[in-house]
Design a protein around this motif. Structure first.
Motif, PDB file in Angstrom:
ATOM      1  N   ILE A  57       0.823  -1.214   0.000  1.00 26.67           N
ATOM      2  CA  ILE A  57       0.000   0.000   0.000  1.00 26.67           C
ATOM      3  C   ILE A  57       0.855   1.261   0.000  1.00 26.67           C
ATOM      4  N   GLY A  58       1.745   1.395   0.969  1.00 28.18           N
ATOM      5  CA  GLY A  58       2.565   2.602   1.074  1.00 28.18           C
ATOM      6  C   GLY A  58       3.390   2.886  -0.170  1.00 28.18           C
ATOM      7  N   PRO A  59       4.168   1.900  -0.658  1.00 31.92           N
ATOM      8  CA  PRO A  59       4.964   2.152  -1.863  1.00 31.92           C
ATOM      9  C   PRO A  59       4.132   2.529  -3.075  1.00 31.92           C
ATOM     10  N   TRP A  60       2.973   1.911  -3.252  1.00 32.11           N
ATOM     11  CA  TRP A  60       2.145   2.251  -4.413  1.00 32.11           C
ATOM     12  C   TRP A  60       1.542   3.637  -4.277  1.00 32.11           C
ATOM     13  N   VAL A  61       1.208   4.045  -3.062  1.00 30.02           N
ATOM     14  CA  VAL A  61       0.720   5.412  -2.852  1.00 30.02           C
ATOM     15  C   VAL A  61       1.831   6.412  -3.174  1.00 30.02           C
ATOM     16  N   ARG A  62       3.041   6.099  -2.752  1.00 24.64           N
ATOM     17  CA  ARG A  62       4.167   7.001  -3.030  1.00 24.64           C
ATOM     18  C   ARG A  62       4.504   7.045  -4.515  1.00 24.64           C
ATOM     19  N   ARG A  63       4.065   6.051  -5.260  1.00 22.91           N
ATOM     20  CA  ARG A  63       4.255   6.059  -6.726  1.00 22.91           C
ATOM     21  C   ARG A  63       3.121   6.799  -7.428  1.00 22.91           C
ATOM     22  N   GLY A  64       2.207   7.403  -6.654  1.00 21.83           N
ATOM     23  CA  GLY A  64       1.159   8.234  -7.233  1.00 21.83           C
ATOM     24  C   GLY A  64      -0.172   7.563  -7.438  1.00 21.83           C
ATOM     25  N   CYS A  65      -0.442   6.466  -6.721  1.00 22.09           N
ATOM     26  CA  CYS A  65      -1.724   5.770  -6.853  1.00 22.09           C
ATOM     27  C   CYS A  65      -2.581   5.969  -5.605  1.00 22.09           C
ATOM     28  N   ARG A  66      -3.873   6.034  -5.813  1.00 20.18           N
ATOM     29  CA  ARG A  66      -4.806   5.906  -4.698  1.00 20.18           C
ATOM     30  C   ARG A  66      -5.022   4.413  -4.491  1.00 20.18           C
ATOM     31  N   VAL A  67      -4.935   3.972  -3.249  1.00 18.99           N
ATOM     32  CA  VAL A  67      -5.054   2.550  -2.965  1.00 18.99           C
ATOM     33  C   VAL A  67      -6.230   2.309  -2.024  1.00 18.99           C
ATOM     34  N   VAL A  68      -7.141   1.446  -2.457  1.00 14.52           N
ATOM     35  CA  VAL A  68      -8.311   1.083  -1.667  1.00 14.52           C
ATOM     36  C   VAL A  68      -8.240  -0.426  -1.410  1.00 14.52           C
ATOM     37  N   ALA A  69      -8.201  -0.800  -0.129  1.00 14.75           N
ATOM     38  CA  ALA A  69      -8.060  -2.217   0.238  1.00 14.75           C
ATOM     39  C   ALA A  69      -9.129  -2.584   1.252  1.00 14.75           C
ATOM     40  N   PRO A  70     -10.216  -3.221   0.818  1.00 12.36           N
ATOM     41  CA  PRO A  70     -11.299  -3.575   1.745  1.00 12.36           C
ATOM     42  C   PRO A  70     -11.068  -4.894   2.469  1.00 12.36           C
ATOM     43  N   ASP A  71     -11.672  -4.991   3.654  1.00 10.25           N
ATOM     44  CA  ASP A  71     -11.961  -6.300   4.226  1.00 10.25           C
ATOM     45  C   ASP A  71     -13.135  -6.827   3.417  1.00 10.25           C
ATOM     46  N   MET A  72     -12.967  -7.940   2.740  1.00  8.73           N
ATOM     47  CA  MET A  72     -14.048  -8.460   1.928  1.00  8.73           C
ATOM     48  C   MET A  72     -15.198  -8.947   2.809  1.00  8.73           C
ATOM     49  N   LEU A  73     -16.343  -9.170   2.193  1.00  6.55           N
ATOM     50  CA  LEU A  73     -17.534  -9.588   2.922  1.00  6.55           C
ATOM     51  C   LEU A  73     -17.220 -10.800   3.796  1.00  6.55           C
TER      52      LEU A  73
END
Length: 311
Positions: A57-73
């Motif tokens: 998550i952190g590295p991809w955000v620093r590469r300019g992405c919005r990251v959404v990671a849910p707890d699935m149902l």
């Protein structure tokens, strides 16, 4: 964002139009602009959590992405319906589409691991126009089957999937909960294609003590939700047949499959078959790696996906 501190991530909750509540982590890059910064929707598998993506998550955000990671149902702090029919892939995909709607995201890169890989593969069929790209990890793409095959028959044809028969049995929930620590240590063990499922207890756990305790605390209220994913095959088949869901992914959709060569989940035959339905197929085999790529090959996965996406 510290992978060892779950509370250091930005946690959110949303009541979706589908009637379910989802807990998810939502991290935005500095100066976030939806027109410039792509959204990565990360979908975990069994028995994982949003936390399975903690190293990416952190590295991809620093590469300019919005990251959404849910707890699935059925997991973590998301809704946990009891009826297995609630966990059909069509309904899970409707939840993911609704989550994107709530967040104001028209299109996203979907990345899935394990059951999450199966889910994002089906999302690409149910909602083809909502994807910028599709990345599946560890579990190859399989098209909708025109004939229903019970899990017992699947296990007979593919003995390495025999554990799914046990997971589909309602008694497994209480038994696993009663032995949760042992179960989690087996599940999150180092993969070895030469070992059978029952002997994995002998292998070292991939989680450190702090990570292990987080997973244990999130699962100790019950395993019926996660196990319900293994009880949906008939519901999934009927929904796909009733709709006439196709087999081929959108021909212009960028696609990447990543797997570990020591992971028995993705057999060469299934991987080879998946290529028939994907025009822009690309794959990366991680030598000597097992099922838990986001942990076992955390830096490789982070960099390879970021470079493939050109972010």
């Amino acid at each position: 964002m510290d992978p060892q501190l779950p509370e250091s991530f930005n946690h959110r909750y949303e009541n979706l139009p589908t009637g379910r509540t989802y807990h998810f982590v939502d991290q935005q890059p500095d100066g976030y602009d939806p027109k410039r910064h792509p959204t990565l929707l990360l979908v975990h598998g069994f028995p994982d959590l949003w936390y399975g993506w903690r190293y990416q998550i952190g590295p991809w955000v620093r590469r300019g992405c919005r990251v959404v990671a849910p707890d699935m149902l059925g997991y973590g702090a998301s809704s946990k319906p009891v009826d297995p029919a609630e966990y059909s892939t069509k309904r899970l995909c409707a939840d993911l589409a609704a989550l994107l709607d709530v967040l104001g995201i028209k299109k996203a890169v979907l990345i899935g691991h394990d059951w999450g890989a199966f889910a994002v593969g089906r999302f690409a069929l149910w909602y083809p126009d909502r994807l910028l790209a599709l990345i599946m990890m560890s579990v190859p793409y399989t098209p909708p089957s025109r004939v229903f095959i019970p899990i017992t028959e699947v296990a007979r044809l593919a003995p390495n999937l025999g554990y799914q028969v046990y997971f589909a049995n309602p008694k497994s929930g209480l038994e696993i909960l009663a032995n949760l620590r042992k179960f989690l240590r087996i599940i999150f063990s180092v993969s070895d294609s030469d070992l059978d499922f029952a002997s994995l207890e002998e292998n070292p756990c991939l989680l450190n003590d702090k990570e292990f305790e987080y997973y244990h605390s999130e699962h100790q209220n019950g395993m019926f939700g996660p196990l319900n994913y293994y009880r949906t095959s008939k519901f999934r088949h009927e929904e796909e047949q009733d709709f006439g869901l196709g087999s081929n992914l959108r021909p212009d959709l960028p696609f990447l499959f990543m797997w570990g060569t020591k992971d028995p989940t993705g057999t060469p035959a299934v991987i080879a078959k998946s290529k028939k339905f994907i025009v822009r197929y690309q794959d990366i085999a991680l030598e000597g790696r097992g099922h838990w790529l986001m942990i076992e090959a955390k830096d490789e996965v982070t960099e390879l996906i970021a470079n493939w996406l050109k972010v």
